[in-house]
Design a protein around this motif. Structure first.
Motif, mmCIF file in Angstrom:
data_model
loop_
_atom_site.group_PDB
_atom_site.id
_atom_site.type_symbol
_atom_site.label_atom_id
_atom_site.label_comp_id
_atom_site.label_asym_id
_atom_site.label_seq_id
_atom_site.Cartn_x
_atom_site.Cartn_y
_atom_site.Cartn_z
ATOM 1 N N ASN A 90 -5.647 5.944 9.171
ATOM 2 C CA ASN A 90 -5.238 4.745 8.443
ATOM 3 C C ASN A 90 -5.017 3.569 9.378
ATOM 4 N N ARG A 91 -5.780 3.566 10.466
ATOM 5 C CA ARG A 91 -5.781 2.455 11.431
ATOM 6 C C ARG A 91 -4.386 2.162 11.979
ATOM 7 N N GLY A 92 -3.580 3.213 12.103
ATOM 8 C CA GLY A 92 -2.259 3.084 12.705
ATOM 9 C C GLY A 92 -1.147 2.726 11.745
ATOM 10 N N PHE A 93 -1.472 2.476 10.479
ATOM 11 C CA PHE A 93 -0.456 2.088 9.505
ATOM 12 C C PHE A 93 0.078 3.334 8.793
ATOM 13 N N VAL A 94 1.367 3.592 8.910
ATOM 14 C CA VAL A 94 1.938 4.820 8.346
ATOM 15 C C VAL A 94 3.071 4.523 7.367
ATOM 16 N N ARG A 95 4.056 3.728 7.761
ATOM 17 C CA ARG A 95 5.170 3.419 6.858
ATOM 18 C C ARG A 95 5.890 2.162 7.338
ATOM 19 N N GLY A 96 6.471 1.461 6.379
ATOM 20 C CA GLY A 96 7.286 0.300 6.705
ATOM 21 C C GLY A 96 6.484 -0.980 6.867
ATOM 22 N N PRO A 134 7.131 14.656 11.250
ATOM 23 C CA PRO A 134 6.804 14.088 12.564
ATOM 24 C C PRO A 134 5.510 14.617 13.153
ATOM 25 N N ILE A 135 5.203 15.895 12.929
ATOM 26 C CA ILE A 135 3.991 16.460 13.518
ATOM 27 C C ILE A 135 2.731 16.008 12.778
ATOM 28 N N VAL A 136 2.906 15.550 11.523
ATOM 29 C CA VAL A 136 1.764 15.126 10.705
ATOM 30 C C VAL A 136 1.503 13.632 10.837
ATOM 31 N N ALA A 137 2.550 12.842 11.066
ATOM 32 C CA ALA A 137 2.438 11.385 11.075
ATOM 33 C C ALA A 137 1.344 10.851 12.017
ATOM 34 N N PRO A 138 1.207 11.364 13.250
ATOM 35 C CA PRO A 138 0.144 10.837 14.123
ATOM 36 C C PRO A 138 -1.263 11.079 13.564
ATOM 37 N N ILE A 139 -1.449 12.192 12.856
ATOM 38 C CA ILE A 139 -2.756 12.474 12.257
ATOM 39 C C ILE A 139 -3.032 11.485 11.136
ATOM 40 N N ILE A 140 -2.024 11.239 10.300
ATOM 41 C CA ILE A 140 -2.173 10.280 9.208
ATOM 42 C C ILE A 140 -2.439 8.890 9.759
ATOM 43 N N ALA A 141 -1.758 8.521 10.845
ATOM 44 C CA ALA A 141 -1.964 7.208 11.454
ATOM 45 C C ALA A 141 -3.406 7.033 11.918
ATOM 46 N N SER A 162 0.839 -1.199 0.000
ATOM 47 C CA SER A 162 0.000 0.000 0.000
ATOM 48 C C SER A 162 0.872 1.246 0.000
ATOM 49 N N GLY A 163 0.217 2.384 -0.139
ATOM 50 C CA GLY A 163 0.887 3.677 -0.070
ATOM 51 C C GLY A 163 -0.005 4.652 0.658
ATOM 52 N N HIS A 164 -0.326 5.780 0.015
ATOM 53 C CA HIS A 164 -1.299 6.774 0.464
ATOM 54 C C HIS A 164 -0.807 7.679 1.589
#
Length: 361
Positions: free
Chosen positions: A315-321, A305-312, A296-298
């Motif tokens: 997306n049900r906690g899935f962000v990268r890796g 760093p300040i945006v990652a928790p919002i994206i998580a 996946s991507g998206h």
């Protein structure tokens, strides 16, 4: 709060704080303040040029660049100004130019990391149940390429050259390949036809394909020699590729689960199904249905760093890796190959992901 109002408040904060203490005449402070507030009016400028924030094709590129840098500067300098005030109240002397200079440097850095041509990053994918004939297979994952007027034909040609130099066996696009009307992007995405992989090139749509001319884009990708996996299951070498179509919504739906179940029904028993789906949130359901690997991507890897928790959160906690699911499926959320021009800032770097598949013991 609308982004232009939020950035305007930051512009006023920066003007009344560090700028007012640089020792400039009052008229100069007022001029700087007006300029900073002007930089905050990205939405209004888009309307003046009848352009879209999704793809500002109607605006001169230099105006796009100035506004994008301005938004990043106001956000960075605004946060640093709050810190600067706090330190002053604690009787810590920080020069007034410091938050301005650091904010400007951070804005340039975030833009550079977002817009640069990504490097190839090789990753090993250890997969339980992987067929022996798939061991060592090299898979290039191109997620969120977002080819637009900024990253045009030249950028795309250099991207293709880097992918081909990595010599992948298989190339997979996980959505959001381009932005803007197809008539304006046709020449920009044309170099994708030169991508080379013995097992082929496969593509699914992302939400950004559905903001523009979905059908026209998909037909153009087919014309460029890329096989569509929209709602299809297909055996490719030792793998079964499943392509789950995307839509504009950020949330998963019962319809997506129903379609995935239909795709899984086409996979023979004992096969190794690999799911391509733009948004990663359906991973728990895919895991329960027997998918062995999801790509996946998206999320663009969280971008900042300040945006990652919002994206998580969306997306049900899935962000990268890599993520390991309870029923044995592995999920890989690609950090992204490009970035959307509406928010082109990064600290977490983009990459051309090259996965080497390995069978687990």
């Amino acid at each position: 709060m609308p982004i232009n109002l939020f950035c305007s408040l930051l512009a006023i904060l920066v003007t009344l704080g560090p700028v007012a203490r640089l020792g400039l005449p009052r008229w100069a402070v007022a001029v700087v303040g007006v300029i900073l507030v002007g930089l905050a009016q990205q939405v209004i400028v888009h309307r003046v040029f009848r352009a879209s924030v999704m793809s500002p094709d109607g605006m001169p590129l230099w105006i796009v660049a100035v506004l994008l840098w301005g938004t990043a500067f106001l956000t960075s300098a605004g946060g640093l100004t709050i810190l600067w005030w706090a330190l002053r109240w604690c009787h810590v002397a920080i020069p007034a130019w410091a938050p301005l200079a650091l904010g400007a440097a951070m804005a340039f850095l975030f833009l550079y990391l977002g817009e640069r041509l990504p490097s190839v990053r090789e990753r090993e994918a250890v997969l339980p149940g992987l067929p022996a004939e798939a061991d060592g297979l090299r898979v290039a994952v191109l997620a969120d390429v977002h080819i637009d007027r900024w990253r045009g034909r030249d950028w795309c040609e250099r991207l293709v050259a880097r992918v081909n130099a990595a010599k992948p066996d298989l190339i997979l696009f996980t959505g959001d390949q381009a932005d803007g009307r197809i008539a304006l992007r046709r020449d920009d995405i044309a170099p994708l036809a030169k991508l080379e992989a013995p097992l082929g090139k496969y593509l699914i749509s992302g939400n950004h394909e559905h903001y523009f001319e979905t059908g026209a884009y998909l037909l153009e990708y087919e014309r460029l020699g890329i096989t569509l996996l929209e709602g299809r299951a297909r055996q490719v070498g030792p793998l079964w590729l499943l392509g789950l179509p995307d839509g504009r919504s950020l949330t998963r739906s019962d319809e997506a689960e129903r379609r995935l179940r239909g795709l899984m029904d086409q996979v023979p028993a004992g096969a190794f199904p690999v799911l391509l789906v733009h948004k990663p949130g359906i991973a728990p359901e895919a895991d329960a249905m027997g998918v062995r690997l999801q790509l996946s991507g998206h999320t663009h890897g969280g971008q900042l760093p300040i945006v990652a928790p919002i994206i998580a959160r969306y997306n049900r906690g899935f962000v990268r890796g890599w993520y390991d699911l309870p029923h044995g499926m592995r999920l890989f959320v690609a950090p992204g190959t490009g970035v959307w021009l509406g928010f082109p800032y990064r600290l977490y770097p983009s990459e051309i992901t090259l996965l080497t598949l390995r069978a687990a013991d």
